[in-house]
Design an enzyme around this catalytic site. Structure first.
Site, PDB file in Angstrom:
ATOM      1  N   GLY A 111     -19.784  49.891  21.213  1.00  8.42           N
ATOM      2  CA  GLY A 111     -19.520  49.326  22.531  1.00  8.42           C
ATOM      3  C   GLY A 111     -18.777  50.275  23.457  1.00  8.42           C
ATOM      4  O   GLY A 111     -18.277  49.859  24.502  1.00  8.42           O
ATOM      5  N   GLU A 127     -21.544  52.205  10.899  1.00  9.62           N
ATOM      6  CA  GLU A 127     -21.173  51.988  12.296  1.00  9.62           C
ATOM      7  C   GLU A 127     -19.772  52.535  12.532  1.00  9.62           C
ATOM      8  O   GLU A 127     -18.776  51.835  12.277  1.00  9.62           O
ATOM      9  CB  GLU A 127     -21.195  50.487  12.623  1.00  9.62           C
ATOM     10  CG  GLU A 127     -22.556  49.844  12.441  1.00  9.62           C
ATOM     11  CD  GLU A 127     -22.681  48.565  13.262  1.00  9.62           C
ATOM     12  OE1 GLU A 127     -23.548  48.541  14.150  1.00  9.62           O
ATOM     13  OE2 GLU A 127     -21.907  47.631  13.052  1.00  9.62           O
ATOM     14  N   LYS A 156     -23.947  39.463  18.519  1.00  8.31           N
ATOM     15  CA  LYS A 156     -22.509  39.148  18.538  1.00  8.31           C
ATOM     16  C   LYS A 156     -22.294  37.770  19.198  1.00  8.31           C
ATOM     17  O   LYS A 156     -23.160  36.907  19.085  1.00  8.31           O
ATOM     18  CB  LYS A 156     -21.715  40.274  19.204  1.00  8.31           C
ATOM     19  CG  LYS A 156     -22.077  41.644  18.594  1.00  8.31           C
ATOM     20  CD  LYS A 156     -21.170  42.762  18.997  1.00  8.31           C
ATOM     21  CE  LYS A 156     -21.640  44.067  18.337  1.00  8.31           C
ATOM     22  NZ  LYS A 156     -20.747  45.187  18.579  1.00  8.31           N
ATOM     23  N   HIS A 177     -19.186  43.579   9.189  1.00 13.59           N
ATOM     24  CA  HIS A 177     -19.117  44.245  10.491  1.00 13.59           C
ATOM     25  C   HIS A 177     -17.657  44.589  10.814  1.00 13.59           C
ATOM     26  O   HIS A 177     -16.749  43.812  10.494  1.00 13.59           O
ATOM     27  CB  HIS A 177     -19.709  43.344  11.580  1.00 13.59           C
ATOM     28  CG  HIS A 177     -19.956  44.088  12.847  1.00 13.59           C
ATOM     29  ND1 HIS A 177     -18.939  44.390  13.729  1.00 13.59           N
ATOM     30  CD2 HIS A 177     -21.083  44.628  13.362  1.00 13.59           C
ATOM     31  CE1 HIS A 177     -19.441  45.079  14.738  1.00 13.59           C
ATOM     32  NE2 HIS A 177     -20.740  45.240  14.544  1.00 13.59           N
ATOM     33  N   GLY A 218     -25.037  46.058  22.283  1.00 15.17           N
ATOM     34  CA  GLY A 218     -25.274  45.826  23.714  1.00 15.17           C
ATOM     35  C   GLY A 218     -26.735  45.934  24.132  1.00 15.17           C
ATOM     36  O   GLY A 218     -27.242  45.083  24.875  1.00 15.17           O
ATOM     37  N   GLU A 236     -16.012  44.328  13.421  1.00 17.16           N
ATOM     38  CA  GLU A 236     -15.311  43.295  14.197  1.00 17.16           C
ATOM     39  C   GLU A 236     -14.826  42.173  13.275  1.00 17.16           C
ATOM     40  O   GLU A 236     -13.763  41.590  13.494  1.00 17.16           O
ATOM     41  CB  GLU A 236     -16.238  42.759  15.307  1.00 17.16           C
ATOM     42  CG  GLU A 236     -16.421  43.809  16.397  1.00 17.16           C
ATOM     43  CD  GLU A 236     -17.762  43.782  17.105  1.00 17.16           C
ATOM     44  OE1 GLU A 236     -18.493  42.780  17.012  1.00 17.16           O
ATOM     45  OE2 GLU A 236     -18.089  44.793  17.751  1.00 17.16           O
ATOM     46  N   ASN A 267     -27.874  42.937  16.830  1.00 13.63           N
ATOM     47  CA  ASN A 267     -26.727  42.068  16.563  1.00 13.63           C
ATOM     48  C   ASN A 267     -26.234  41.549  17.903  1.00 13.63           C
ATOM     49  O   ASN A 267     -25.616  42.288  18.671  1.00 13.63           O
ATOM     50  CB  ASN A 267     -25.635  42.881  15.845  1.00 13.63           C
ATOM     51  CG  ASN A 267     -24.357  42.085  15.653  1.00 13.63           C
ATOM     52  OD1 ASN A 267     -24.326  40.882  15.897  1.00 13.63           O
ATOM     53  ND2 ASN A 267     -23.303  42.774  15.232  1.00 13.63           N
ATOM     54  N   SER A 280     -23.590  52.292  20.032  1.00 14.95           N
ATOM     55  CA  SER A 280     -24.107  52.772  21.315  1.00 14.95           C
ATOM     56  C   SER A 280     -25.508  53.384  21.225  1.00 14.95           C
ATOM     57  O   SER A 280     -25.804  54.366  21.913  1.00 14.95           O
ATOM     58  CB  SER A 280     -23.119  53.756  21.948  1.00 14.95           C
ATOM     59  OG  SER A 280     -21.876  53.121  22.195  1.00 14.95           O
TER      60      SER A 280
HETATM   61  P1  13P Z   1     -23.166  48.675  20.412  1.00 13.10           P
HETATM   62  O1  13P Z   1     -24.638  49.010  20.231  1.00 13.10           O
HETATM   63  O2  13P Z   1     -22.913  47.750  21.545  1.00 13.10           O
HETATM   64  O3  13P Z   1     -22.312  49.890  20.407  1.00 13.10           O
HETATM   65  O4  13P Z   1     -22.753  47.814  19.088  1.00 13.10           O
HETATM   66  C1  13P Z   1     -23.105  48.287  17.841  1.00 13.10           C
HETATM   67  C2  13P Z   1     -22.814  47.226  16.852  1.00 13.10           C
HETATM   68  O5  13P Z   1     -21.671  46.873  16.624  1.00 13.10           O
HETATM   69  C3  13P Z   1     -23.958  46.585  16.176  1.00 13.10           C
HETATM   70  O6  13P Z   1     -23.535  45.788  15.113  1.00 13.10           O
END
Ligand code: 13P
Length: 249
Positions: free
Chosen positions: A172, A166, A11, A94, A234, A96, A9, A212
């Site tokens: 993150g 998640e 983002k 998600h 990330g 976010e 992803n 992560s």
């Molecule tokens: P990270 O791998 O950066 O923690 O993000 C996970 C995520 O939100 C994937 O959708």
């Protein structure tokens, strides 16, 4: 047999030039794998990524969509628009989107319906916040996100549903759920599905872990029996790291 999946992803990262570079690197690295591999670039770069990866095993997917087919929804993108550029899978729910764009369970249920009506596959995300886990309320939260978003569906619909757990506190932050915490939650999720739809449906649904995931921890997390892959943030932005995670299978 349920599928193993590693999905990146991206983002709101990577402009067109950066997308061209990363897609080219990924295409060189990933030509065979023991899992399905997907990347989710931003809307403006979907077409380029799709064209660039036409002959590759990497699937290009979307990060979000609206529930309406078309109409007066300024700034939004519909399932049919995604399909018109080759996208067959969409990430919905998600954390976010839930936190910053006020996406509710009701709205997400409508988005899930719209995606399925358009014969798209959904990666449906959910997860608890740190306060929920500290209060030992994480299973209740996750259970209700799944029920409210998905339990209006019939069992046949689950052929096109992938789940992604998640935990918000692990996204993150560099703090990963331990492999045991991930396994415990994934087993709970499968049990919740089995109670409603039976073992056959529950055992066929892939459940991804996100938060992560890195090349250094992916193998241990993915080795857990109810963890069928990862949704990567990330570490999906660097070809070497993403490839390292894909290789964990
Ligand atoms: P990270 O791998 O950066 O923690 O993000 C996970 C995520 O939100 C994937 O959708």
């Amino acid at each position: 047999m349920r599928k193993n999946i590693v999905a990146g992803n991206w983002k709101m990262n990577n402009d067109l030039a950066e997308t061209q570079t990363l897609v080219t690197e990924l295409k060189m690295h990933i030509n065979s794998s023991n899992c399905e591999v997907m990347i989710a670039p931003t809307f403006t770069n979907l077409w380029h990524a799709f064209e660039a990866l036409r002959t590759s095993k990497i699937e290009v997917i979307a990060q979000n969509m609206h529930f309406a087919d078309n109409g007066a929804y300024t700034g939004e993108v519909s399932a049919s628009m995604l399909k018109s550029v080759g996208v067959k899978t969409v990430i919905l729910g998600h954390s976010e989107r839930r936190a910053y764009f006020n996406e509710t369970d009701e709205m997400l249920a409508k988005k899930v319906d719209a995606a399925l009506k358009n014969n798209m596959r959904v990666i449906f995300c959910f997860g608890e916040e740190l306060a929920d886990r500290k209060a030992k309320n994480h299973e209740n939260i996750v259970g209700s996100q799944i029920k409210n978003g998905l339990f209006h569906l019939n069992s046949a619909a689950f052929k096109n549903i992938v789940l992604a757990y998640e935990p918000v506190w692990a996204i993150g932050t560099g703090e990963t759920a331990s492999p045991e915490q991930a396994q415990d939650m994934h087993a709970f999720i499968r049990k919740t599905l089995a109670a409603k739809y039976g073992d056959e449906v529950a055992n066929e649904v892939s459940i991804l872990y996100g938060g992560s995931v890195k090349p250094g921890n992916a193998k241990e997390i993915f080795s857990k029996p109810d963890v069928d892959g990862g949704l990567i943030g990330g570490a999906a932005l660097k070809a070497d790291d993403f490839f390292g995670i894909v290789k964990a299978f």
